[in-house]
Design a protein around this motif. Sequence first.
Motif, short mmCIF file in Angstrom:
data_model
loop_
_atom_site.label_atom_id
_atom_site.label_comp_id
_atom_site.label_asym_id
_atom_site.label_seq_id
_atom_site.Cartn_x
_atom_site.Cartn_y
_atom_site.Cartn_z
N PRO A 1 -16.12 -0.01 2.22
CA PRO A 1 -16.23 0.75 0.96
C PRO A 1 -15.04 1.66 0.71
O PRO A 1 -14.78 2.04 -0.43
CB PRO A 1 -17.53 1.55 1.15
N GLU A 2 -14.28 2.01 1.74
CA GLU A 2 -13.13 2.90 1.56
C GLU A 2 -11.89 2.19 1.01
O GLU A 2 -10.93 2.83 0.62
CB GLU A 2 -12.74 3.56 2.89
N TYR A 3 -11.92 0.85 1.03
CA TYR A 3 -10.74 0.09 0.59
C TYR A 3 -10.64 0.12 -0.93
O TYR A 3 -11.62 -0.13 -1.63
CB TYR A 3 -10.83 -1.35 1.06
N PRO A 4 -9.48 0.35 -1.54
CA PRO A 4 -8.21 0.70 -0.88
C PRO A 4 -7.82 2.17 -1.01
O PRO A 4 -6.78 2.56 -0.50
CB PRO A 4 -7.22 -0.17 -1.65
N PHE A 5 -8.63 2.98 -1.72
CA PHE A 5 -8.17 4.31 -2.09
C PHE A 5 -8.65 5.46 -1.21
O PHE A 5 -8.32 6.62 -1.47
CB PHE A 5 -8.56 4.62 -3.54
N ALA A 6 -9.44 5.17 -0.17
CA ALA A 6 -9.94 6.25 0.68
C ALA A 6 -9.80 5.91 2.15
O ALA A 6 -10.65 6.27 2.97
CB ALA A 6 -11.40 6.56 0.34
N LEU B 1 0.82 -1.21 0.00
CA LEU B 1 0.00 0.00 0.00
C LEU B 1 0.85 1.25 0.00
O LEU B 1 0.51 2.25 -0.65
CB LEU B 1 -0.95 0.00 1.20
N THR B 2 1.99 1.22 0.71
CA THR B 2 2.85 2.38 0.77
C THR B 2 3.49 2.67 -0.58
O THR B 2 3.53 3.82 -1.03
CB THR B 2 3.95 2.17 1.83
N LEU B 3 3.97 1.63 -1.25
CA LEU B 3 4.60 1.83 -2.56
C LEU B 3 3.58 2.17 -3.63
O LEU B 3 3.89 2.87 -4.60
CB LEU B 3 5.41 0.60 -2.95
N GLU B 4 2.33 1.71 -3.45
CA GLU B 4 1.27 2.12 -4.38
C GLU B 4 1.01 3.61 -4.25
O GLU B 4 0.86 4.32 -5.26
CB GLU B 4 -0.01 1.32 -4.11
N LEU C 1 -4.18 -6.73 -8.09
CA LEU C 1 -3.56 -7.97 -7.64
C LEU C 1 -2.48 -7.69 -6.60
O LEU C 1 -2.02 -8.59 -5.92
CB LEU C 1 -2.93 -8.71 -8.83
N TRP C 2 -2.06 -6.43 -6.50
CA TRP C 2 -1.06 -6.03 -5.50
C TRP C 2 0.22 -6.85 -5.59
O TRP C 2 0.72 -7.38 -4.60
CB TRP C 2 -1.64 -6.12 -4.08
N THR C 3 0.72 -7.01 -6.78
CA THR C 3 1.98 -7.75 -6.96
C THR C 3 3.17 -6.83 -6.70
O THR C 3 3.11 -5.62 -6.95
CB THR C 3 2.08 -8.30 -8.39
N PRO C 4 4.27 -7.37 -6.18
CA PRO C 4 5.44 -6.56 -5.83
C PRO C 4 6.37 -6.30 -7.02
O PRO C 4 7.56 -6.53 -6.96
CB PRO C 4 6.13 -7.41 -4.77
N GLU C 5 5.80 -5.80 -8.14
CA GLU C 5 6.63 -5.57 -9.33
C GLU C 5 7.71 -4.54 -9.11
O GLU C 5 8.70 -4.50 -9.85
CB GLU C 5 5.75 -5.16 -10.51
N ALA C 6 7.56 -3.73 -8.07
CA ALA C 6 8.57 -2.70 -7.80
C ALA C 6 9.93 -3.31 -7.47
O ALA C 6 10.96 -2.66 -7.66
CB ALA C 6 8.11 -1.81 -6.64
N PRO D 1 13.86 -1.20 -7.82
CA PRO D 1 14.50 -1.75 -6.62
C PRO D 1 15.02 -0.70 -5.66
O PRO D 1 15.04 -0.93 -4.45
CB PRO D 1 15.65 -2.59 -7.20
N ASN D 2 15.39 0.47 -6.17
CA ASN D 2 15.88 1.52 -5.27
C ASN D 2 14.77 2.05 -4.37
O ASN D 2 15.03 2.42 -3.22
CB ASN D 2 16.48 2.68 -6.08
N ALA D 3 13.54 2.08 -4.89
CA ALA D 3 12.42 2.53 -4.06
C ALA D 3 12.15 1.54 -2.94
O ALA D 3 11.87 1.92 -1.80
CB ALA D 3 11.17 2.70 -4.93
N VAL D 4 12.24 0.25 -3.27
CA VAL D 4 12.05 -0.80 -2.25
C VAL D 4 13.16 -0.74 -1.22
O VAL D 4 12.92 -0.81 -0.02
CB VAL D 4 12.01 -2.19 -2.92
N ARG D 5 14.39 -0.57 -1.71
CA ARG D 5 15.54 -0.49 -0.81
C ARG D 5 15.41 0.72 0.13
O ARG D 5 15.70 0.62 1.33
CB ARG D 5 16.83 -0.39 -1.62
N GLN D 6 14.95 1.84 -0.39
CA GLN D 6 14.80 3.04 0.42
C GLN D 6 13.76 2.84 1.52
O GLN D 6 13.96 3.25 2.67
CB GLN D 6 14.40 4.23 -0.45
#
Length: 299
Positions: free
Chosen positions: A192-197, A31-34, A43-48, A53-58
């Motif tokens: 109803p707020e999941y996931p964008f509100a 959710l944070t990286l989204e 699907l919330w896959t960890p394609e990052a 990879p630098n964003a994940v590392r940070q």
Amino acid sequence: MAPTRGPRVKKGLLERLDSGEVVIGDGSFLLTLEKRGYVKAGLWTPEAVVEHPNAVRQLHMEFLRAGSDVMQTFTFSASEDNMESQYFEHAVEAVWAVEVLKESGKPVAATMCIGPEGDMHGVTPGECAVKLVKAGASVVGVNCRFGPWTSLKTMSLMKEALQAAGLKAHLMVQPLGFHMPDCGKGGFLDLPEYPFALEPRVATRWDIQKYAREAYNLGVRYIGGCCGFEPYHIRAIAEELAPERGFLPPASEKHCSWGSGLNTHTKPWIRARARREYWENLRPASGRPLCPSLSKPDV
């Protein structure tokens, strides 16, 4: 505040827990990286991990600097066969996983994505905990879908059942960083707020300090967070439990206890907020006219 201390002697997870140490987990990744524009919702896959990879590392570094002792690999929903069911919400599946992992000869920590009502087949939290420990798990608990207070209620039920069964295991909790008192059995996915509100539901750092203290008093020694837990939430855990741990994380060098840094503010009414009593008793407002206090789950 307790003084900041350098790196500790490296010890294994069970060695730390057996000695009574507090182990602080990490927080939200998907959710944070989204929110930061690195992961696609759905699907919330960890394609990052591959694409950025630098964003994940940070983000790993931010949690580490905030006080995390354990950094979990960012592999949630990373396999094709895991797309349809992304959590352990059935006790039988969690038991199978523990049995397989136990073959590695390494300690097994198993958390289920359940609330006080138990798993999707009606197996109670207590029964789930007993099954996991009997299967070989050394650490058991819950993660995701439910907020801090609901998760602590579930942990209490697990603890009671383990004690009644004469079983010993360490307790682990990693709830959402959101207030979710109106969730159904499926947790925040049903709202109803999941996931964008979900932002109006975000827990404050002071909420998380209270959560950390209540988790500790309950006997939980592995304390972390899941979706919605930002680095400052992890820092709040580390600061609340600094007396027990004997040190503060590097991220606390710029952060004064309970807002005491506000003593230097130019406005007198803000300087008056530089005290624990103010923040502990604050009831934050959403800022939205006629905001509903609770939602009705869609399911």
